[in-house]
Enzyme design. Structure first.
Site, PDB file in Angstrom:
ATOM      1  N   LYS A 339      47.552  50.537  47.805  1.00  0.00           N
ATOM      2  CA  LYS A 339      46.675  49.925  48.813  1.00  0.00           C
ATOM      3  C   LYS A 339      46.706  50.691  50.138  1.00  0.00           C
ATOM      4  O   LYS A 339      47.617  51.484  50.394  1.00  0.00           O
ATOM      5  CB  LYS A 339      47.027  48.446  48.980  1.00  0.00           C
ATOM      6  CG  LYS A 339      46.485  47.657  47.768  1.00  0.00           C
ATOM      7  CD  LYS A 339      46.587  46.164  47.887  1.00  0.00           C
ATOM      8  CE  LYS A 339      45.963  45.539  46.634  1.00  0.00           C
ATOM      9  NZ  LYS A 339      46.230  44.121  46.497  1.00  0.00           N
ATOM     10  N   ARG A 375      52.002  43.743  40.616  1.00  0.00           N
ATOM     11  CA  ARG A 375      50.792  44.220  39.943  1.00  0.00           C
ATOM     12  C   ARG A 375      50.624  45.683  40.325  1.00  0.00           C
ATOM     13  O   ARG A 375      50.410  45.994  41.502  1.00  0.00           O
ATOM     14  CB  ARG A 375      49.603  43.377  40.419  1.00  0.00           C
ATOM     15  CG  ARG A 375      48.259  43.755  39.800  1.00  0.00           C
ATOM     16  CD  ARG A 375      47.160  42.861  40.386  1.00  0.00           C
ATOM     17  NE  ARG A 375      45.856  43.209  39.875  1.00  0.00           N
ATOM     18  CZ  ARG A 375      45.112  44.223  40.326  1.00  0.00           C
ATOM     19  NH1 ARG A 375      45.569  44.994  41.301  1.00  0.00           N
ATOM     20  NH2 ARG A 375      43.933  44.458  39.803  1.00  0.00           N
TER      21      ARG A 375
HETATM   22  C1  7PJ Z   1      45.061  42.147  43.567  1.00  0.00           C
HETATM   23  C2  7PJ Z   1      44.421  41.529  42.499  1.00  0.00           C
HETATM   24  C3  7PJ Z   1      46.266  41.565  44.079  1.00  0.00           C
HETATM   25  C4  7PJ Z   1      46.020  39.864  42.399  1.00  0.00           C
HETATM   26  C5  7PJ Z   1      43.318  43.280  43.077  1.00  0.00           C
HETATM   27  C6  7PJ Z   1      43.447  46.626  44.105  1.00  0.00           C
HETATM   28  C7  7PJ Z   1      42.439  45.608  44.425  1.00  0.00           C
HETATM   29  N1  7PJ Z   1      44.890  40.397  41.905  1.00  0.00           N
HETATM   30  N2  7PJ Z   1      43.319  42.249  42.207  1.00  0.00           N
HETATM   31  N3  7PJ Z   1      46.683  40.421  43.469  1.00  0.00           N
HETATM   32  N4  7PJ Z   1      44.372  43.255  43.912  1.00  0.00           N
HETATM   33  N5  7PJ Z   1      46.519  38.736  41.851  1.00  0.00           N
HETATM   34  O1  7PJ Z   1      44.082  46.642  43.048  1.00  0.00           O
HETATM   35  O2  7PJ Z   1      43.611  47.503  44.997  1.00  0.00           O
HETATM   36  O3  7PJ Z   1      46.898  42.020  45.043  1.00  0.00           O
HETATM   37  S1  7PJ Z   1      42.050  44.475  43.098  1.00  0.00           S
END
Ligand code: 7PJ
Length: 404
Positions: A339, A375
């Site tokens: 990020k 994640r």
């Molecule tokens: C997240 C997500 C996160 C959860 C994305 C990216 C953007 N779902 N989906 N938490 N981020 N639960 O991966 O940069 O931080 S998409």
């Protein structure tokens, strides 16, 4: 809304280690644990009746330091030993003048060291507190499709998911709608055409549980039919009123994430008076929506939503104070992978060069005991970083004097 948040989070095992070093018997420990720990809770959202109660606490109860009555009414700090807090909870519960909200807020804050119940997804068990689990990101958005068109793109996406499973992912998160800052929404039909073949392909070839990153009931319904186990809603059940019911009826699990605004606008001017408190309030409301639809508490995870309507500093502050979200009593999922705030910390690196910074973030989270699931895009590397951080955090052999 009354909220009690622990200022420090010390793993309860650390005190047990000291008891062992001192030669104290196992039998004497529960009583000591109650009598010794010094707890500090920050309280907010108090009404007059609770403030009046706290202002006249006897010796046997915790000490009360009220906040400034003009500038910050309804705030204060409670400090004391665990047993004094227990007495406070009992006294507040016994009072019939409406102190039950105070009793539950304090009780939740005292339970932050207790791990949430085990979650079973398909063939896998998630024993919260035993280690940091890894969710691998599987992008089924067009920018991840190769030149070979949709079918070739789907095959490549499935192969990528299988590689992440092989690398040790505990869960795979399939997403068909980009949620990057400024991204525009896609239709349910388009999203389904992207994710469904990927879910079917992965389901046939791995027993790693599947999560679907969607905000739409129509997408979730088909994805769950195709064998997905968890719905990851980046809007915390605030976009589609039918989504909680779809999850409940399928007996599925969900991850509810905090967002301020929408992906199209969220990074324009994020603003909070107290980012932790706002995130807590949003997540409490999301969990209530899940509960009202019949989703058991044991099938809910929550996520502070790093980068979703937050400045650089908001992201760092939330990670630093993540233990305060433990008052919800639910497993925490955190996504920092590649990020923007990591790129900035690493001197302005683009997403493709943020692996080391990502590993720094997941290892810090694990060492602080902050996250139950991370994640990430880079599963193999993250598993190694987490193995180190988890092992340091949980190591108990300090020599023979520390053994039972
Ligand atoms: C997240 C997500 C996160 C959860 C994305 C990216 C953007 N779902 N989906 N938490 N981020 N639960 O991966 O940069 O931080 S998409």
């Amino acid at each position: 809304m009354i909220r009690a948040r622990p200022l420090t989070f010390e793993p309860p095992e650390d005190l047990v280690l000291a008891f062992r070093r001192m030669g104290l018997t196992e039998a004497s420990q529960p009583a000591l644990l109650k009598a010794l720990p010094f707890t500090r809770l920050l309280l907010t959202g108090l009404r007059h009746q609770e403030e009046a109660f706290l202002q006249t606490l006897p010796e046997a109860l915790p000490a009360w330091l009220p906040g400034d009555a003009q500038a910050r009414p309804g705030t204060g700090l409670l400090t004391g030993r665990a047993e004094q807090f227990q007495r406070l909870v009992t006294a507040a519960r016994a009072d019939d003048g409406g102190l039950s909200a105070l009793a539950s807020a304090v009780a939740s804050a005292l339970a932050v060291g207790v791990s949430p119940a085990v979650l079973t997804l398909g063939a896998r068990r998630f024993e919260w507190g035993s280690r940091t689990y890894v969710m691998g990101v599987v992008n089924a958005t067009p920018d991840s499709f190769s030149d070979g068109g949709r079918h070739a793109g789907t095959e490549a996406t499935i192969a990528h998911g299988l590689a992440l499973a092989e690398a040790g992912a505990d869960l795979l998160d399939v997403g068909g709608e980009s949620t990057r800052p400024g991204a525009l929404p896609v239709s349910a039909d388009e999203e389904l055409a992207r994710v469904l073949p990927v879910i079917e392909g992965l389901r046939a070839r791995t027993d790693v549980p599947l999560s679907v990153d969607t905000t739409k009931a129509a997408v979730a319904r088909e994805a769950l039919k195709a064998g997905a186990h968890l719905i990851n809603d980046i809007t915390g059940f605030s976009s589609d009123a039918d989504l909680p019911r779809v999850v409940a009826e399928a007996g599925a699990a969900c991850c509810l994430m905090h967002i301020q605004g929408t992906p199209a606008t969220m990074q324009q001017a994020p603003r909070y008076d107290d980012v932790v408190e706002d995130v807590l309030g949003f997540l409490e409301a999301a969990v209530a929506r899940a509960g009202a639809a019949g989703i058991p508490r044991g099938r809910i995870l929550v996520d502070p939503g790093i980068g979703f309507g937050k400045t650089f500093e908001h992201n760092l502050f939330l990670l630093r104070r993540l233990h305060e979200l433990r008052v919800l009593g639910l497993p925490l999922l955190v996504g920092t992978s590649r990020k923007g705030f990591l790129g900035r910390l690493a001197g302005g690196k683009p997403a493709s060069e943020r692996l080391a910074a990502t590993l720094g973030s997941v290892a810090s989270l694990a060492a602080l005991g902050g996250a139950d699931v991370v994640r990430v895009h880079d599963v193999a590397e993250s598993r190694d970083a987490l193995a180190v951080a988890d092992a340091i955090r949980r190591c108990e052999d300090g020599g023979t004097l520390y053994t039972r």
